[in-house]
Design an enzyme around this catalytic site. Sequence first.
Site, PDB file in Angstrom:
ATOM      1  CD  GLU A   1      -2.703   1.086   2.578  1.00 50.12           C
ATOM      2  OE1 GLU A   1      -3.239   2.130   2.968  1.00 50.12           O
ATOM      3  OE2 GLU A   1      -2.824  -0.008   3.156  1.00 50.12           O
ATOM      4  CG  ASP A   2       1.479   2.959   3.170  1.00 50.69           C
ATOM      5  OD1 ASP A   2       0.564   3.440   2.486  1.00 50.69           O
ATOM      6  OD2 ASP A   2       1.339   2.628   4.364  1.00 50.69           O
TER       7      ASP A   2
END
Length: 732
Positions: free
Chosen positions: A91-92
């Site tokens: 996600e990051d």
Amino acid sequence: MIIPLSRTEAPELPQDKLARRLTGIAASYLDAPQIADIFRAYEAARTAHEGQFRLSGEPYICHPLSVALILAELRMDAKGIMAAILHDVIEDTPVTKEQLRQDFGDEVAELVDGVSKLTQLDCKSSAEAQAQNVRKMVLAMIKDLRVIMVKLADRLHNMRTLEAMSPPRRRRIARETLDIYAPIASRLGMNEVRIELEDLGFAAMHPLRYRVLQQAVRKARGNRKEVMALIESSVKKRLEQAGIVGYQVIGREKHLFSLYQKMRSKRLTFQQVHDFFAFRIVVGNVDECYRSLGMVHNLYKPVPGRFKDYIAVPKGNGYQSLHTVLIGPHGMPLEIQIRTRAMNQVAESGIAAHWLYKSDSELGDRSQARAYEWLRNLLEIQQTAGDSLEFLDNLKVDLFQQEVYVFTPRGKIIKLPRGATVVDFAYSVHTDIGNACVSARIDRALVPLQTTLENGQTIEIVTAPWARPNPMWLSYVVTAKARAAIRSYLRNFKKQEAIALGRRLLEKELAAQGTTLEDLPGENINQLLTSLDLPSLDALLEDLGLGNRLPFLIIKHLVQDEAGPDTTQGSRKRTRSPLVIKGTENMVVNLGKCCRPIPGDPIIGFFNPGKGLVIHQSDCKNVTELRMKQMNWVDVEWDKQASGDFPAVIRLELLNQPGTLAQVAASISRMSANIENVQITNQDNQISTDIITLSVRDRAHLANVMRELRKLSVVTRITRVKSETKKTRRHD
């Protein structure tokens, strides 16, 4: 539970301190190669999150390490801990799922992907994005329970470190936690996680109320310390006299969120709550549980109706215990829970008991079986949900429930939420039974479908082959499964009816051209579908039935007439048979509320995009305006066999005297008509003007009702109303 380290303990490299703690705990139950894999995952996550910091200022890698620590305390396996360390990299960071698969295997990659939020969503609102993410998480959880374990640990650490965020964001996250994650922890039996999530969410949502209640509990704890010690001593003495050994008597108090909820729901002040202290008795086996129950009932007087046997009938999450409420010293209500050590482990840890107590296979099997049973129901709900928001709504309905237990005619126990009706029971047995139910027998007595069920009843569903779900059921069903199944059926039913109406409309236009749908070249139909970007003929017919497209415009593309493009338009002036309306059987044929047509009235139809064909009386005040839009109307007439109940409105001028309305109602009932609504529009000492909405079969039925009403001496004038009037007073 693990308490996050403050930055003062290791100001230089807090992540290394956390990593050492993690490997130390994991080494107590995992072997060396698994510890090496965990450390390799840590190195990969630290590299991926390099240069990223949390709002608190600490390196971002501290968050996934803290999540992994929580799971290590629960004895999570190595793959689960590795997924917790890596849960934010997709996600990051630029790391992809494929990279994780290559480096750590399919199992870890799928776990991390299941926890990761959906990115680049085409959502209209943040609520829809949240719903999409919850739906994805639940689907991944159905495949592997470790997904929700990682997500709950992730949410727990985020709630512990919520202070760095702005107040609006804190409240939003706290509301999401209380609405979704704490109830999920409860359904999975993870009681300790649920309690901490609820208290942290309460503190973030209502910080002042939290502090005031916390101080009140501390003060009460000091005031009641001697009484609690006396009760504990008395209970222990009785257990020893009964020859029960190896027991535990544990005093506890309601956690703050539970206390707050009780005060709100029952409108109590803190001084009026007397049972926020309780005792738990933990013994060796089930026999000792019931013996201990007898001992405490002899010690203190039990409160009638407050005993619950969750050992014989466990809760849906596998929870087992005996609950009783006693009148303690000084008249103080006292709750006591009695359970075995194995039951206590499941009550505290739920599905986590599978990893915590692997030596007891019964524990793991029972808690996992209950969890997967619930997840199977969720899978069925998501398969019938129309979109993510509807699924999230159904999930919340499923999560917030208290239970009632009823029986099938064969003696099988069915667990339903409190307030469940006969329809909920029918759908819990099987979707097909729910779709076809018409009534039920409760303890052999015939009852209607909206009857609310109570504990211990035996339910037998009565079905009929012609029956189908009614939209009104949605107003009283409470289970997510029933709500999702009804909505799914109605959506599909509307689609099929729209297709059928669209086919009738198209066939009618083609008949005016002297041809049929079957006679048209398939090439023409395929070309039309391509030009309109529609996948199939049914999609075109559905659009026609819903009024999104007009049949005579479609004919221009389907029928190639040598006389030129105006021929199709000219054909609309030919004499053609009108479309026959059978009554109220079609959801996509709607009756205009402005004039309320009934069988026997001259009618005309207008297309309304999304609503299909709307039927008006020919002399409706709106018809003149609608007729100006030549492209939107179609000739229609009632079928001779049209049946159903149709609303009709009449205006009555009545003598204003006692019993007038009762005479009118009695006359209407004698004529086999029903009163739907009564409005009093004007009233003085002599005359009352009432607007009454009736359900009638057709125009002749209405005429008979009005003729009967004219015979009443209290009726001075009666007319039929063909337009809406402003509602002033209502008597339903």
